[in-house]
Design an enzyme around this catalytic site. Structure first.
Site, PDB file in Angstrom:
ATOM      1  N   ASP A 268      27.357 -33.801   7.831  1.00  0.00           N
ATOM      2  CA  ASP A 268      26.830 -32.783   6.908  1.00  0.00           C
ATOM      3  C   ASP A 268      26.964 -31.374   7.463  1.00  0.00           C
ATOM      4  O   ASP A 268      26.830 -30.404   6.727  1.00  0.00           O
ATOM      5  CB  ASP A 268      25.352 -33.089   6.611  1.00  0.00           C
ATOM      6  CG  ASP A 268      24.754 -32.181   5.558  1.00  0.00           C
ATOM      7  OD1 ASP A 268      25.333 -32.098   4.448  1.00  0.00           O
ATOM      8  OD2 ASP A 268      23.716 -31.553   5.829  1.00  0.00           O
ATOM      9  N   GLU A 273      31.827 -23.339   9.214  1.00  0.00           N
ATOM     10  CA  GLU A 273      31.524 -23.621   7.815  1.00  0.00           C
ATOM     11  C   GLU A 273      31.841 -22.401   6.960  1.00  0.00           C
ATOM     12  O   GLU A 273      31.734 -21.266   7.430  1.00  0.00           O
ATOM     13  CB  GLU A 273      30.043 -23.992   7.647  1.00  0.00           C
ATOM     14  CG  GLU A 273      29.643 -25.253   8.392  1.00  0.00           C
ATOM     15  CD  GLU A 273      28.177 -25.609   8.196  1.00  0.00           C
ATOM     16  OE1 GLU A 273      27.466 -24.859   7.486  1.00  0.00           O
ATOM     17  OE2 GLU A 273      27.739 -26.640   8.743  1.00  0.00           O
ATOM     18  N   HIS A 296      26.656 -29.398   4.119  1.00  0.00           N
ATOM     19  CA  HIS A 296      25.408 -28.876   4.698  1.00  0.00           C
ATOM     20  C   HIS A 296      24.274 -28.897   3.670  1.00  0.00           C
ATOM     21  O   HIS A 296      23.585 -27.901   3.455  1.00  0.00           O
ATOM     22  CB  HIS A 296      25.624 -27.451   5.222  1.00  0.00           C
ATOM     23  CG  HIS A 296      24.649 -27.074   6.303  1.00  0.00           C
ATOM     24  ND1 HIS A 296      24.960 -26.246   7.350  1.00  0.00           N
ATOM     25  CD2 HIS A 296      23.336 -27.406   6.502  1.00  0.00           C
ATOM     26  CE1 HIS A 296      23.912 -26.071   8.130  1.00  0.00           C
ATOM     27  NE2 HIS A 296      22.911 -26.773   7.640  1.00  0.00           N
ATOM     28  N   GLY A 298      21.862 -31.526   3.698  1.00  0.00           N
ATOM     29  CA  GLY A 298      20.880 -32.516   4.122  1.00  0.00           C
ATOM     30  C   GLY A 298      19.476 -32.207   3.637  1.00  0.00           C
ATOM     31  O   GLY A 298      18.736 -33.089   3.217  1.00  0.00           O
ATOM     32  N   GLY A 299      19.100 -30.940   3.680  1.00  0.00           N
ATOM     33  CA  GLY A 299      17.770 -30.546   3.234  1.00  0.00           C
ATOM     34  C   GLY A 299      17.763 -29.903   1.870  1.00  0.00           C
ATOM     35  O   GLY A 299      16.733 -29.353   1.448  1.00  0.00           O
TER      36      GLY A 299
END
Length: 413
Positions: A268, A273, A296, A298-299
């Protein structure tokens, strides 16, 4: 002599708040609920140049992970009181510069814990069942109905590296799914449920069918999963990294997957990036078998972003309303009571001997009665909160700003 006003000495409608990167609307709503009406929001990250051109009058800024608050920006932001990082980290802020400038920095380290943990479990199931391949073939019109290399997670070993808030939450969910939980952390951590602490990372790697990383970005974790560590993993195991992009050697992981030593991966976060949504993205892991790549997120659930919006905005409101700094990464942490019929003064200074004595001497010379005094220091600065009698001399603030080693002083109310 004069009597202090009951409300804040600086009107809330004049406190300029800037929220960037599409922070959840609940944050702006929370500010406005507490009478902070001067709130400006933007959906994108800002460059250093954009910040320099627009931050001079900003007193509170909220960012996520892309906007970089550099030393140069902080020097230009003369009125800045606080930075809210509406995410789990603070890597985007020069914390040393913020500390020396007396700017409070908050984040929300736990609000997205559940979101990340759920994604770890879901990707573990998908990879153990080799769903990426079957999904791809079904979209191509191929009916790949078989049980080849498809396993249940029940009874397998999951190894958690980093047993903090997210790692321990993964532990609880994993055990409920029937996994045997092993964990490794450089600090002693009590196990959740029936989890087993192992003494070395290599031991965990050799015993685990699933390895999931939940570590911070530090010099000690940089490229911790290199070719050597990947070779220590159990043959046919899978690797998940939903922590920091710097902790896995992507090229080495690509080679381990191509060789068949590692049967799959869920990634992730990446060493490099894209700056914003929609920009091109490249990785050596693209188009490899049984690999799940996510951007990115995940949260990034609605629930997590809502919780982060509430958590960070509330910390910022408490700072402005009564000087509380609990959760700060720059100022010492003080949880302050509400003091009625008093005047509250905040004094931030270099952590040098004699500053508190000098402050008290100044108050004594001005015949000002102290009703409450709170002090906390860290290795660099001290934070003093003074509750004084409502009658005070007009020159009090000027006197306190003249105290040697003062960074900034202000009257809260």
């Amino acid at each position: 002599m004069k009597e202090a006003k009951e409300n804040l000495s600086y009107p809330k409608e004049n406190i300029k708040i800037l929220l960037l990167e599409g922070i959840h609307p609940k944050a702006a709503e929370n500010f406005k609920k507490h009478h902070f009406t001067n709130v400006e929001t933007h959906d994108v990250a800002w460059s250093e140049e954009e910040l320099l051109n627009n931050i001079e009058d900003v007193q509170i800024i909220g960012v996520r992970s892309k906007t970089q608050i550099t030393e140069k920006v902080l020097k230009h932001a003369k009125k800045l009181k606080a930075i809210g990082c509406f995410c789990i980290g603070t890597n985007q802020v020069d914390l040393d510069a913020a500390t020396l400038a007396g700017v409070t920095v908050f984040n929300s380290p736990y609000s997205n814990t559940r979101s990340v943990a759920e994604l770890v479990i879901s990707e573990s199931i998908m990879l153990m069942r080799r769903i990426p391949l079957r999904d791809k073939k079904a979209h191509e019109g191929v009916w790949l109905k078989d049980a080849k290399e498809s396993y249940e997670i029940r009874g397998k070993n999951i190894g958690i590296i980093g047993y903090g808030h997210i790692g321990s939450q993964v532990s609880v969910l994993a055990e409920n799914m029937g996994l045997n939980v092993l964990y490794y952390d450089i600090e002693p951590k009590l196990p959740m449920g029936n989890a087993t602490r192992v003494e070395s990372m290599n031991d965990l790697l050799k015993r685990s069918d699933i390895v999931t990383l939940h570590v911070p970005a530090t010099s000690g974790t940089e490229m911790m999963m290199d070719a050597d560590k990947l070779s220590q993993m159990k043959k046919g195991s899978i690797l998940l990294n939903l922590s920091r992009g710097s902790v896995v050697d992507i090229k080495a992981l690509s080679e381990a997957i191509k060789s068949g030593h590692i049967s799959g991966a869920g990634i992730d976060v990446y060493p490099q990036e894209p700056e914003s949504k929609g920009e091109p993205f490249q990785s050596e892991l693209q188009n490899l078998p049984n690999v799940i790549l996510t951007p990115h997120i995940g949260g990034s659930t609605i629930e997590a972003q809502y919780n982060i919006g509430v958590d960070v905005s509330t910390k910022l409101i408490n700072l402005i309303d009564n000087g509380t700094t609990v959760g700060s990464h720059s100022l010492p942490s003080l949880n302050l009571p509400v003091q009625k019929n008093a005047h509250r003064i905040l004094h931030i200074h270099e952590n040098k001997p004699g500053v508190l004595s000098e402050i008290n001497r100044c108050l004594s010379d001005m015949d000002i009665n102290i009703l409450g005094q709170y002090l906390k220091t860290n290795e660099k600065i001290g934070y003093v909160v003074l509750d004084v009698d409502k009658h005070h001399d007009d020159g009090l603030l000027n006197v306190l700003n003249e105290v040697k080693h003062t960074i900034k002083a202000r009257i809260l109310y």
